[in-house]
Structures are given as structure tokens and as C-alpha cells.
Motif scaffolding. Sequence first.
Motif, PDB file in Angstrom:
ATOM      1  N   GLU A  21    -115.722 -12.052 -72.158  1.00 41.97           N
ATOM      2  CA  GLU A  21    -116.949 -12.450 -72.749  1.00 41.97           C
ATOM      3  C   GLU A  21    -117.043 -14.107 -73.187  1.00 41.97           C
ATOM      4  N   LEU A  22    -115.932 -14.968 -72.830  1.00 36.69           N
ATOM      5  CA  LEU A  22    -116.078 -16.292 -73.145  1.00 36.69           C
ATOM      6  C   LEU A  22    -117.157 -16.979 -72.136  1.00 36.69           C
ATOM      7  N   SER A  23    -117.777 -18.148 -72.611  1.00 38.28           N
ATOM      8  CA  SER A  23    -118.693 -18.932 -71.721  1.00 38.28           C
ATOM      9  C   SER A  23    -117.800 -19.838 -70.852  1.00 38.28           C
ATOM     10  N   THR A  24    -116.436 -19.663 -70.923  1.00 43.69           N
ATOM     11  CA  THR A  24    -115.587 -20.523 -70.091  1.00 43.69           C
ATOM     12  C   THR A  24    -114.744 -19.835 -69.106  1.00 43.69           C
ATOM     13  N   VAL A  25    -114.103 -20.397 -68.164  1.00 46.11           N
ATOM     14  CA  VAL A  25    -113.322 -19.596 -67.237  1.00 46.11           C
ATOM     15  C   VAL A  25    -112.134 -20.740 -66.948  1.00 46.11           C
ATOM     16  N   GLY A  26    -111.012 -20.122 -66.860  1.00 47.90           N
ATOM     17  CA  GLY A  26    -109.836 -20.619 -66.191  1.00 47.90           C
ATOM     18  C   GLY A  26    -109.757 -20.484 -64.565  1.00 47.90           C
ATOM     19  N   LEU A  27    -109.722 -21.650 -63.823  1.00 50.90           N
ATOM     20  CA  LEU A  27    -109.765 -21.625 -62.670  1.00 50.90           C
ATOM     21  C   LEU A  27    -108.544 -22.393 -62.051  1.00 50.90           C
ATOM     22  N   ARG A  28    -107.995 -21.889 -60.799  1.00 52.62           N
ATOM     23  CA  ARG A  28    -106.925 -22.593 -60.387  1.00 52.62           C
ATOM     24  C   ARG A  28    -106.622 -22.295 -58.726  1.00 52.62           C
ATOM     25  N   VAL A  29    -106.240 -23.174 -57.882  1.00 50.07           N
ATOM     26  CA  VAL A  29    -106.159 -23.146 -56.517  1.00 50.07           C
ATOM     27  C   VAL A  29    -104.500 -23.203 -56.361  1.00 50.07           C
ATOM     28  N   PRO A  30    -103.967 -22.064 -56.104  1.00 44.72           N
ATOM     29  CA  PRO A  30    -102.495 -22.119 -56.000  1.00 44.72           C
ATOM     30  C   PRO A  30    -101.916 -22.854 -54.752  1.00 44.72           C
ATOM     31  N   ASP A  31    -100.919 -23.290 -54.880  1.00 45.06           N
ATOM     32  CA  ASP A  31    -100.287 -24.084 -53.631  1.00 45.06           C
ATOM     33  C   ASP A  31     -98.948 -23.317 -53.153  1.00 45.06           C
ATOM     34  N   HIS A  32     -99.572 -22.208 -52.497  1.00 42.25           N
ATOM     35  CA  HIS A  32     -98.557 -21.172 -51.805  1.00 42.25           C
ATOM     36  C   HIS A  32     -99.391 -20.753 -50.635  1.00 42.25           C
ATOM     37  N   PRO A  33     -98.699 -20.802 -49.207  1.00 37.66           N
ATOM     38  CA  PRO A  33     -99.463 -20.562 -48.047  1.00 37.66           C
ATOM     39  C   PRO A  33     -99.659 -18.948 -48.077  1.00 37.66           C
ATOM     40  N   LEU A  34     -98.807 -18.121 -48.519  1.00 34.75           N
ATOM     41  CA  LEU A  34     -99.406 -16.767 -48.317  1.00 34.75           C
ATOM     42  C   LEU A  34    -100.425 -16.401 -49.391  1.00 34.75           C
ATOM     43  N   ALA A  35    -100.334 -16.920 -50.698  1.00 35.38           N
ATOM     44  CA  ALA A  35    -101.719 -16.769 -51.734  1.00 35.38           C
ATOM     45  C   ALA A  35    -102.870 -17.315 -51.100  1.00 35.38           C
ATOM     46  N   ARG A  36    -102.675 -18.629 -50.290  1.00 34.24           N
ATOM     47  CA  ARG A  36    -104.064 -19.249 -49.992  1.00 34.24           C
ATOM     48  C   ARG A  36    -104.557 -18.348 -48.798  1.00 34.24           C
ATOM     49  N   ALA A  37    -103.807 -17.784 -47.856  1.00 35.01           N
ATOM     50  CA  ALA A  37    -104.117 -17.147 -46.796  1.00 35.01           C
ATOM     51  C   ALA A  37    -104.709 -15.859 -47.414  1.00 35.01           C
ATOM     52  N   PHE A  38    -104.359 -15.150 -48.289  1.00 32.10           N
ATOM     53  CA  PHE A  38    -104.839 -14.008 -48.858  1.00 32.10           C
ATOM     54  C   PHE A  38    -106.314 -14.327 -49.731  1.00 32.10           C
ATOM     55  N   LEU A  39    -106.372 -15.304 -50.391  1.00 31.59           N
ATOM     56  CA  LEU A  39    -107.436 -15.631 -51.171  1.00 31.59           C
ATOM     57  C   LEU A  39    -108.704 -15.935 -49.963  1.00 31.59           C
ATOM     58  N   ARG A  40    -108.125 -16.594 -48.726  1.00 33.13           N
ATOM     59  CA  ARG A  40    -109.317 -17.137 -47.862  1.00 33.13           C
ATOM     60  C   ARG A  40    -109.508 -15.751 -47.194  1.00 33.13           C
ATOM     61  N   ALA A  41    -108.585 -15.050 -46.768  1.00 38.90           N
ATOM     62  CA  ALA A  41    -109.110 -13.674 -46.324  1.00 38.90           C
ATOM     63  C   ALA A  41    -109.834 -12.627 -47.131  1.00 38.90           C
ATOM     64  N   PHE A  42    -109.907 -12.847 -48.456  1.00 37.61           N
ATOM     65  CA  PHE A  42    -110.649 -12.101 -49.393  1.00 37.61           C
ATOM     66  C   PHE A  42    -111.953 -12.681 -49.567  1.00 37.61           C
ATOM     67  N   GLY A  43    -112.000 -13.960 -49.538  1.00 37.07           N
ATOM     68  CA  GLY A  43    -113.112 -14.998 -49.614  1.00 37.07           C
ATOM     69  C   GLY A  43    -113.681 -15.029 -51.235  1.00 37.07           C
ATOM     70  N   GLY A  44    -113.517 -14.253 -52.088  1.00 35.34           N
ATOM     71  CA  GLY A  44    -113.965 -14.279 -53.401  1.00 35.34           C
ATOM     72  C   GLY A  44    -112.998 -15.027 -54.314  1.00 35.34           C
ATOM     73  N   GLY A  45    -113.432 -14.862 -55.728  1.00 34.96           N
ATOM     74  CA  GLY A  45    -112.387 -15.160 -56.528  1.00 34.96           C
ATOM     75  C   GLY A  45    -111.212 -14.012 -56.957  1.00 34.96           C
ATOM     76  N   VAL A  46    -110.102 -14.326 -57.357  1.00 34.16           N
ATOM     77  CA  VAL A  46    -108.989 -13.329 -57.554  1.00 34.16           C
ATOM     78  C   VAL A  46    -108.691 -13.639 -59.100  1.00 34.16           C
ATOM     79  N   ALA A  47    -109.085 -12.586 -60.096  1.00 35.30           N
ATOM     80  CA  ALA A  47    -108.601 -12.805 -61.145  1.00 35.30           C
ATOM     81  C   ALA A  47    -107.145 -12.141 -61.317  1.00 35.30           C
ATOM     82  N   ALA A  48    -106.294 -13.020 -61.949  1.00 32.05           N
ATOM     83  CA  ALA A  48    -104.887 -12.641 -61.786  1.00 32.05           C
ATOM     84  C   ALA A  48    -104.102 -13.168 -63.082  1.00 32.05           C
ATOM     85  N   PRO A  49    -103.621 -12.247 -63.925  1.00 36.53           N
ATOM     86  CA  PRO A  49    -102.617 -12.887 -64.851  1.00 36.53           C
ATOM     87  C   PRO A  49    -101.459 -12.752 -64.091  1.00 36.53           C
ATOM     88  N   SER A  50     -99.922 -13.087 -64.740  1.00 37.54           N
ATOM     89  CA  SER A  50     -98.726 -13.072 -64.298  1.00 37.54           C
ATOM     90  C   SER A  50     -98.579 -11.393 -64.006  1.00 37.54           C
TER      91      SER A  50
END
Length: 338
Positions: A112-141
Motif C-alpha cells: 500500500e505504499l506510494s512508492t515501488v522498488g524497481l530493478r532490471v536484473p542482469d541475467h540472460p535467463l531472467a531477462r528472457a523470462f521477463l520479456r516473454a511475460f511482458g509485465g512486471g514480476v514482483a519477486a522477493p528472494s
Amino acid sequence: MSAASKEPPRGDDVERAAAVLRAGGLVAFPTETVYGLGADAANAAALARLYAVKGRPRSHPLIVHLGDARELDAWGTDLSSTARTLAARFWPGPLTLIVCRSARVSPVATAELSTVGLRVPDHPLARAFLRAFGGGVAAPSANRYGRISPTSAAHVVAELGDAVDYVLEAGRPRVGVESTIVDVSRGGAALLRAGGVTREALEAVVGPLQRADAHAPAAPGTTPSHYAPRARLVAVSAEELPAAVAALADAGVRVAALASSAVLGRSPDLRAATYPLPNDAEGMARELYAAMREVDGAGFDVIVAALPAEVGLGEAIADRLRRAAGPRAGDDPEHDNE
Ligand code: TXA
Ligand code: MG
């Protein structure tokens, strides 16, 4: 029966992983820092399940992962020039920027905060996955709340079992500790968590970082008991290590010593099982969490860990060791202990 008793499907099929997210499921995926546990950042029901699986309080916001730095404007608003400069310089990479959130982010993801943490990971499989999905992926460790972050797919499976719908699998992350978190939502840049991008690298670009202010929202990575192994952990200076080990060994405690090869080599008569880490901070960060898991699996009572010099990645390593040494749930009911 623990959830970890059954094996989830795993592989490197990013289309399958994206389909799981679209159906409201949970996907664990590698990044250059640690493995994340992802849900569709716009799907409140999937996010609720993510919090439940992790055992994380709903009051703790998640980082939204993007496939491309150009998506900053779609997920953040009122962006400062500092925010743009840091994104341009460090994305893709282990830097999370706290910015004012756009309407695309589910409020469930940001507690419910007015802010958001954003990050673009530097990993080929992560980025391929994120691009295939197309949206934002909320992910804790991809660990249970308050425990050590996973640095292999095997750690994820051991920790979460088939509570995860699919595990995207790659090797060991290149960085090994979590991203650096910088708040650029209220003018300037404040360091909320040391991590994979060093203070020195950030300050070379934006000048001295501000300290996290006392009114910052409670963040799990900023509470003392995080990143904790099962064994008790004692963090000491390299000079204090031999005496600390001797005192525990005298008391009949089963001790493991976790330190760089150089530090361990200076004390050949330590009365402890020794777990050497690389001497350079990069190598130490990469190996740290796997070593902590290994010591834990071996059933020692206490891990005595030597703090590295707090420069470069040493700042993040020392931070995580201190948190692992912090009070645990049940130790002190007065403390907001996680
Ligand atoms: O390297 C990483 O950052 C990994 C990988 C998977 O990307 N993720 C990670 O997430 O460490 P997590 O949830 O374990 O830690 C995220 C931290 C928490 O301390 C959270 O409170 C803080 O980021 N955070 C997220 N959104 C925030 C916000 N809007 N304001 C302040 N802190 C925020
Ligand atoms: Mg975490």
C-alpha cells in the motif's frame, strides 16, 4: 509434511514460466544476485499467494522486476533526474530504485505504499523470462521469510518445494548477495540496503549517498534477524576470531569458523571446523550464502564469522553477517524481529 517434501517442475523454458505467471502461479527464477520467487505484479491474488508461501507479512513491499530499463516510465512516476541517471548507468544490474509508483503496480505488491522498488536484473535467463511475460514480476528472494537467500535452484527446491509452480534453473548467481536499494523517491539518493552495486560506484555517479531516514517504511532486509542460518551466528573481527572460537570450544559448543582463506590461514590451530571463503570480496559474496547453508546442514551449534573490510562489496557482506547474528524471533518480544 513440509511443503518442501515434493519437487516442483524445473527447467529453462521461459514460455512455460511466463504462462505460469499469466495463470496466477509462482515461478522461481535466477538473477545475478540471488534466486527470486516471482508473481505477476498486477495480480493481487497471485501476490497474496506469494506472501503466504514465503510466510512474509503483507506489510513488507516487494521489488518489481522489469525486462528493460525503458519500462521505468511505465512503472514509476515523478522520476527525478537522479533516478534516471542511476537507471541509465546501472541497469541491467544489481540496483533497486525506490520511486513513486504508477497505477500499473498492484498496491498488494508495495504494501500500500506510494512508492515501488524497481530493478532490471542482469541475467540472460531472467531477462528472457521477463520479456516473454511482458509485465512486471514482483519477486522477493526465493526463501522462507527471515532465512538465507538461495543461490542455486537446489536451494529453492529444498526451501519451498512444490509451493512453487515452476523453477527456472541456471547455475550460481554471479553476485551472490542481494541488490543495493537506493531511495530516489524524495529528492537525492538514500542507501536503504548495501548490495551488489557498491557505494563507491554509486557515489562516483551521484555524489555522497544520504542515510536511510528514520521514517523509511520497515523493510525486511533492514531488520536485524534477516539472512539467518539455523545455527547461531557470531560476527567478529578477523583479529577476534581465534579467541572467540576458543571460548566457545572451551564451553563444549560445536563451532564452525567462516572466514577468508587468508584469515583462517593465520590461525592454523583453531578448534573449529573451518569453512574457507575466497579472499576477494567478489568471491566471498558469491560463496557466502552457500557456505552458510552448508555449515547449517552439518549441524554445528555456532558459526563464528569474520567480518571483511567494509569497502566495496565488503559493506554488503558485513551487513548480511551482522543481520544473521542479530536477535531471532522469540529472543525478544519487544523487538520487531523477523
Ligand atoms: O537482489 C535482490 O534484490 C533480490 C532479487 C530476487 O532481485 N530480491 C530481494 O527481494 O532481495 P526481497 O523481497 O528479499 O528484499 C527486498 C527489499 C526489502 O527489504 C523491501 O522492504 C525493500 O526491498 N523494498 C521493496 N519495496 C520498497 C519500497 N517501496 N520502499 C522501501 N523498501 C522497499
Ligand atoms: Mg529476501
